[in-house]
Enzyme design. Sequence first.
Site, mmCIF file in Angstrom:
data_model
loop_
_atom_site.group_PDB
_atom_site.id
_atom_site.type_symbol
_atom_site.label_atom_id
_atom_site.label_comp_id
_atom_site.label_asym_id
_atom_site.label_seq_id
_atom_site.Cartn_x
_atom_site.Cartn_y
_atom_site.Cartn_z
ATOM 1 N N SER A 243 0.840 -1.250 0.074
ATOM 2 C CA SER A 243 0.006 -0.053 0.152
ATOM 3 C C SER A 243 0.955 1.330 -0.071
ATOM 4 O O SER A 243 0.372 2.397 -0.237
ATOM 5 C CB SER A 243 -0.891 0.115 1.211
ATOM 6 O OG SER A 243 -1.625 -1.301 1.433
ATOM 7 N N ASN B 222 -4.637 5.928 -2.516
ATOM 8 C CA ASN B 222 -4.921 6.256 -1.147
ATOM 9 C C ASN B 222 -4.230 7.580 -0.782
ATOM 10 O O ASN B 222 -4.829 8.087 0.288
ATOM 11 C CB ASN B 222 -3.883 5.196 -0.485
ATOM 12 C CG ASN B 222 -4.291 4.051 0.005
ATOM 13 O OD1 ASN B 222 -5.563 3.731 0.128
ATOM 14 N ND2 ASN B 222 -3.473 3.033 -0.181
ATOM 15 N N HIS C 15 -0.914 -3.029 -7.083
ATOM 16 C CA HIS C 15 -1.727 -2.609 -6.000
ATOM 17 C C HIS C 15 -3.154 -2.786 -6.225
ATOM 18 O O HIS C 15 -3.761 -1.929 -6.790
ATOM 19 C CB HIS C 15 -1.339 -1.190 -5.478
ATOM 20 C CG HIS C 15 -2.081 -0.869 -4.150
ATOM 21 N ND1 HIS C 15 -2.475 0.567 -4.032
ATOM 22 C CD2 HIS C 15 -2.179 -1.470 -3.080
ATOM 23 C CE1 HIS C 15 -2.902 0.579 -2.668
ATOM 24 N NE2 HIS C 15 -2.825 -0.820 -2.308
HETATM 25 N N1 LIG Z 1 -6.013 -5.172 3.497
HETATM 26 C C1 LIG Z 1 -6.081 -4.349 2.853
HETATM 27 O O1 LIG Z 1 -7.230 -4.082 2.235
HETATM 28 C C2 LIG Z 1 -4.888 -3.914 1.577
HETATM 29 C C3 LIG Z 1 -5.379 -3.382 0.405
HETATM 30 C C4 LIG Z 1 -4.206 -3.181 -0.482
HETATM 31 C C5 LIG Z 1 -3.138 -3.503 -0.166
HETATM 32 N N2 LIG Z 1 -2.788 -4.150 0.908
HETATM 33 C C6 LIG Z 1 -1.305 -4.761 1.258
HETATM 34 O O2 LIG Z 1 -1.445 -6.258 0.880
HETATM 35 C C7 LIG Z 1 -0.412 -6.750 1.594
HETATM 36 C C8 LIG Z 1 -0.754 -7.806 2.577
HETATM 37 O O3 LIG Z 1 -1.824 -7.143 3.324
HETATM 38 P P1 LIG Z 1 -3.081 -8.130 4.077
HETATM 39 O O4 LIG Z 1 -3.936 -7.035 4.682
HETATM 40 O O5 LIG Z 1 -3.549 -9.300 3.196
HETATM 41 O O6 LIG Z 1 -2.275 -8.679 5.312
HETATM 42 P P2 LIG Z 1 -2.489 -9.934 6.041
HETATM 43 O O7 LIG Z 1 -1.756 -9.661 7.434
HETATM 44 O O8 LIG Z 1 -3.866 -10.082 6.278
HETATM 45 O O9 LIG Z 1 -2.083 -11.055 5.460
HETATM 46 C C9 LIG Z 1 -0.410 -11.438 5.326
HETATM 47 C C10 LIG Z 1 -0.328 -12.867 5.026
HETATM 48 O O10 LIG Z 1 1.101 -12.844 4.886
HETATM 49 C C11 LIG Z 1 1.395 -14.214 5.458
HETATM 50 N N3 LIG Z 1 2.853 -14.266 5.346
HETATM 51 C C12 LIG Z 1 3.733 -13.393 6.368
HETATM 52 N N4 LIG Z 1 5.083 -13.684 6.008
HETATM 53 C C13 LIG Z 1 5.081 -14.657 4.718
HETATM 54 C C14 LIG Z 1 6.034 -15.113 4.227
HETATM 55 N N5 LIG Z 1 7.079 -15.146 4.244
HETATM 56 N N6 LIG Z 1 5.717 -15.950 3.280
HETATM 57 C C15 LIG Z 1 4.153 -16.063 2.763
HETATM 58 N N7 LIG Z 1 3.393 -15.505 3.421
HETATM 59 C C16 LIG Z 1 3.451 -14.760 4.649
HETATM 60 C C17 LIG Z 1 0.798 -14.079 6.853
HETATM 61 O O11 LIG Z 1 0.859 -15.235 7.453
HETATM 62 C C18 LIG Z 1 -0.602 -13.616 6.466
HETATM 63 O O12 LIG Z 1 -1.515 -14.787 6.044
HETATM 64 C C19 LIG Z 1 0.053 -5.382 2.500
HETATM 65 O O13 LIG Z 1 1.479 -5.146 1.925
HETATM 66 C C20 LIG Z 1 -0.855 -4.364 2.531
HETATM 67 O O14 LIG Z 1 -0.200 -3.081 2.639
HETATM 68 C C21 LIG Z 1 -3.895 -4.540 1.942
#
Ligand SMILES: NC(=O)c1ccc[n+]([C@@H]2O[C@H](COP(=O)([O-])OP(=O)(O)OC[C@H]3O[C@@H](n4cnc5c(N)ncnc54)[C@H](O)[C@@H]3O)[C@@H](O)[C@H]2O)c1
Length: 290
Positions: free
Chosen positions: A127, A198, A148
């Site tokens: 993000s 964002n 993204h």
């Molecule tokens: N949540 C949102 O609405 C949103 C929107 C756009 C972008 N993002 C971005 O997407 C990314 C993920 O966000 P999220 O909300 O899904 O996070 P989240 O915490 O829900 O999920 C992250 C996942 O990654 C896994 N993980 C950690 N280390 C790992 C590794 N080494 N190998 C494989 N898996 C691993 C964790 O176990 C977890 O299941 C972030 O960079 C966030 O900024 C999130």
Amino acid sequence: MFVFKAAVVGAGTMGGEIAQVVASAGIPVVLKDVKQEFVDQGLDKARSVTQGQVGKLVEKEKVTKEQGDQQIEEIVGRITGTTEYEGFGDVDFVIEAVPEKMEIKQAVFAELDSVTPGHAILSSNTSALSISEMAEATSRPDKVVGFHFFWPASMMRLVEVIEGDETSEETMQSAANFVQQIRKTAVRCAEVPGFVVNRILNSAAAEIWRVTDDEGIDPQDVDKVIQESKTIPMGPYFLADMVGLDVTLHTAEHIAESYGERFYVSEKLRELVEAGDLGQKTGKGFYEHG
Ligand SMILES: NC(=O)c1ccc[n+]([C@@H]2O[C@H](COP(=O)([O-])OP(=O)(O)OC[C@H]3O[C@@H](n4cnc5c(N)ncnc54)[C@H](O)[C@@H]3O)[C@@H](O)[C@H]2O)c1
């Protein structure tokens, strides 16, 4: 470059749905997380989203129940879960969706660099973090790009394609083509804080957060008024709970640090994250979630 096979790393809030988007466009996809239970949660999410989408087609009598059931199995069947890098040896495009921490992202990019073929594009769903810094962990910075999605990825049509310092024009073009292949719309942008969406979203949210804190208003009352106005589908506090308060806070702080005080960060948001209440994923945030 045409993508014949893709991979998603991280099966959390975003990863499971992103894998579903790729699979429903007919492309096989590997979904990796660190523990089987997280992989299973991602696969469950992909199945429930698919059931919802196909269920609507059945309701509208576009397909029969039997055809619908078959479609669901075909889409979900294209997603292979793993806790190792099994199946990454012949992927063309990887989307990283692990937690928003540079050290985790760089470790994942270094691993991806060694387990994927040299032609594969390595992208990040970050993000706010720097694509260029992630690229430094690889031997192919020209093939590293931001990709993204927005929550919920299965519904939101836009994908920002972000150019790092070393990203080649060929990679930008291939990434934009892949956005089309998965039936989304690409917007190309530079590596600037908040990218496009964002930055706009946070300028509006920051004003709402400021007034809510200054006036001591209940966040749920703010959401109710906004939702009743029918201008947007949900209020900013409910949206933050769905997105994850850690992700929301990280993005908000990054934008405020970059652009200054006009981007206010909600105090209540900080308090909840400090207490470990991260919204829907932990069961509690601005709302209690069942
Ligand atoms: N949540 C949102 O609405 C949103 C929107 C756009 C972008 N993002 C971005 O997407 C990314 C993920 O966000 P999220 O909300 O899904 O996070 P989240 O915490 O829900 O999920 C992250 C996942 O990654 C896994 N993980 C950690 N280390 C790992 C590794 N080494 N190998 C494989 N898996 C691993 C964790 O176990 C977890 O299941 C972030 O960079 C966030 O900024 C999130």
